[in-house]
Design a protein around this motif. Structure first.
Motif, short mmCIF file in Angstrom:
data_model
loop_
_atom_site.label_atom_id
_atom_site.label_comp_id
_atom_site.label_asym_id
_atom_site.label_seq_id
_atom_site.Cartn_x
_atom_site.Cartn_y
_atom_site.Cartn_z
N SER A 107 22.94 -12.50 10.13
CA SER A 107 21.52 -12.30 10.38
C SER A 107 20.76 -12.77 9.17
N ASP A 108 19.56 -13.28 9.41
CA ASP A 108 18.72 -13.70 8.30
C ASP A 108 18.23 -12.51 7.48
N LEU A 109 18.40 -11.30 7.98
CA LEU A 109 17.98 -10.10 7.25
C LEU A 109 19.12 -9.37 6.56
N LEU A 110 20.35 -9.83 6.73
CA LEU A 110 21.49 -9.23 6.05
C LEU A 110 21.78 -9.98 4.75
N ALA A 111 22.27 -9.27 3.75
CA ALA A 111 22.61 -9.91 2.47
C ALA A 111 23.78 -10.87 2.63
N GLY B 117 9.73 -6.03 14.88
CA GLY B 117 10.08 -7.45 15.03
C GLY B 117 10.86 -7.72 16.30
N TRP B 118 11.01 -8.99 16.60
CA TRP B 118 11.84 -9.44 17.72
C TRP B 118 13.19 -9.84 17.16
N ALA B 119 14.27 -9.54 17.89
CA ALA B 119 15.61 -9.97 17.51
C ALA B 119 16.27 -10.66 18.69
N GLU B 120 16.97 -11.74 18.40
CA GLU B 120 17.77 -12.43 19.40
C GLU B 120 19.22 -12.33 18.96
N ILE B 121 20.07 -11.73 19.80
CA ILE B 121 21.49 -11.59 19.51
C ILE B 121 22.23 -12.64 20.33
N VAL C 42 20.40 -12.91 15.18
CA VAL C 42 21.62 -12.17 14.87
C VAL C 42 22.71 -12.84 15.68
N SER C 43 23.75 -13.33 15.02
CA SER C 43 24.80 -14.03 15.75
C SER C 43 26.16 -13.38 15.52
N ILE C 44 26.98 -13.45 16.56
CA ILE C 44 28.35 -12.94 16.53
C ILE C 44 29.24 -14.17 16.72
N VAL C 45 30.03 -14.46 15.69
CA VAL C 45 30.81 -15.70 15.68
C VAL C 45 32.29 -15.38 15.47
N PRO C 46 33.17 -15.96 16.29
CA PRO C 46 34.60 -15.72 16.10
C PRO C 46 35.13 -16.51 14.91
#
Length: 84
Positions: A18-22, A49-53, A5-9
């Motif tokens: 996220s690979d799980l979001l549409a 599951g494991w998540a990396e933010i 899960v990444s937060i990008v400006p």
């Protein structure tokens, strides 16, 4: 399995991927984007599951990183994934 899960400006605000979001989620506020990313990470963990933010800075560097482990201690091992 580790889900990213990444937060990008962006020029207009912040994106949560996220690979799980549409598709990406768009926010004007970095705080709202981080809250959404944490909710996605917690949902992944709640489902075993494991998540990396990862929070990326405006200069494309990793500003911070958080791991969300599954709630059950052996949840990641039985699903064919490798625990980080």
């Amino acid at each position: 399995m580790l889900h990213n899960v990444s937060i990008v400006p962006t020029a207009a605000g912040w994106l949560v991927h996220s690979d799980l979001l549409a598709g990406p989620l768009v926010f004007r506020s970095g705080a709202k984007a981080q809250d959404a990313a944490c909710r996605v990470g917690r949902a992944i963990a709640d489902n075993g599951g494991w998540a990396e933010i990862q929070l990326m800075s405006h200069d494309c560097r990793q500003a911070s990183r958080f791991l969300c482990p599954p709630l059950a201690p052996d949840a990641g091992a039985g699903a064919g994934g490798v625990e980080p």
